[in-house]
Design a protein around this motif. Structure first.
Motif, short mmCIF file in Angstrom:
data_model
loop_
_atom_site.label_atom_id
_atom_site.label_comp_id
_atom_site.label_asym_id
_atom_site.label_seq_id
_atom_site.Cartn_x
_atom_site.Cartn_y
_atom_site.Cartn_z
N PHE A 3 6.04 -54.17 7.56
CA PHE A 3 4.68 -53.85 7.16
C PHE A 3 3.71 -54.39 8.20
N SER A 4 2.55 -53.74 8.28
CA SER A 4 1.52 -54.22 9.19
C SER A 4 0.75 -55.38 8.58
N ALA A 5 0.62 -55.40 7.26
CA ALA A 5 -0.10 -56.47 6.56
C ALA A 5 0.24 -56.42 5.08
N MET A 6 -0.09 -57.52 4.39
CA MET A 6 0.12 -57.57 2.94
C MET A 6 -1.19 -57.98 2.27
N VAL A 7 -1.51 -57.28 1.17
CA VAL A 7 -2.64 -57.64 0.32
C VAL A 7 -2.04 -58.30 -0.92
N LEU A 8 -2.37 -59.57 -1.14
CA LEU A 8 -1.69 -60.38 -2.15
C LEU A 8 -2.65 -60.89 -3.21
N ASP A 9 -2.41 -60.50 -4.45
CA ASP A 9 -3.13 -61.08 -5.59
C ASP A 9 -2.51 -62.43 -5.90
N LEU A 10 -3.31 -63.36 -6.41
CA LEU A 10 -2.78 -64.69 -6.71
C LEU A 10 -2.24 -64.81 -8.11
N ASN A 11 -2.82 -64.11 -9.08
CA ASN A 11 -2.40 -64.23 -10.48
C ASN A 11 -1.33 -63.21 -10.81
#
Length: 219
Positions: free
Chosen positions: A45-53
């Motif tokens: 992947f080029s990047a990851m968008v990560l939620d914390l909850n």
């Protein structure tokens, strides 16, 4: 660019996937955190968008584990936690950026573009390769100053090869970068896109390393 979205809110996730795909990103979506560990073993992947909850593991714990295991994937934390201390903890855990909900899709896109540019060593918003210039923010390509009209898949394929110039990418890697986990891709789709790019630009741009994959040589 291929983005891994980790978000358990189904309504928000649906909207983000649509927005990211409309902006030209190949986007794969997970609603829990633990499958990320296996995904990064087999996919790029080029990047990851990560939620914390997340329901199965705290996003900070997941991020720390990824960094301990040596994963250098750029990570943008996306969360409702807006306290200064939360931001500091996220960045110290290994996040590259931090965006607080609610947010504008345009800002998310801009931050992802900046993350990927930095990770690929591109300080400028455009990617130049001789007389060929690619503008990720507008998804446009010019050659000798003239705009070259590409289909979305042709653009994404060219972007992937240019940002990884000097590296041979297999057909499977290119399929994943264009389609992610989607199924039903024609077996000769990559060859067709390569053929069209060579025709619209110039034949020597993309080399075929027989039995290995495709490459744009580094300059």
């Amino acid at each position: 660019m291929r983005i891994l979205l980790v978000e358990d809110d189904v309504m928000l996730g649906d909207g983000m996937v649509d927005a990211l795909r409309n902006s030209g990103y190949t986007t794969d979506w997970l609603t829990t955190g633990l499958p990320v560990l296996d995904s990064l073993k087999f996919d790029e992947f080029s990047a990851m968008v990560l939620d914390l909850n997340l329901p199965d593991i705290d996003g900070i714990s997941l991020l720390r584990k990824l960094r301990r295991e040596g994963h250098t994937l750029p990570v943008l934390i996306l969360t409702a936690r807006d306290a200064l201390n939360d931001r500091i903890i996220g960045l110290d855990a290994g996040a590259d950026d931090y965006l607080v909900k609610p947010f504008a899709a345009e800002e998310l896109n801009a931050r992802l573009r900046a993350l990927v540019r930095r990770s690929k060593g591109h300080a400028q918003a455009s990617i130049e390769y001789g007389d060929l210039v690619l503008y990720p923010d507008a998804q446009q390509v010019t050659h000798h100053g003239e705009e070259i009209r590409l289909t979305p898949h042709e653009y994404k394929l060219l972007h992937e090869l240019l940002t990884q110039s000097g590296r041979v990418l297999s057909k499977e890697q290119l399929v994943q970068s264009l389609h992610g986990w989607d199924e039903g891709v024609e077996s000769n789709a990559i060859e067709v896109h390569i053929h069209h790019l060579r025709k619209k630009l110039y034949p020597e741009l993309i080399r075929n390393i027989r039995g290995v994959g495709y490459i744009i040589e580094r300059r």
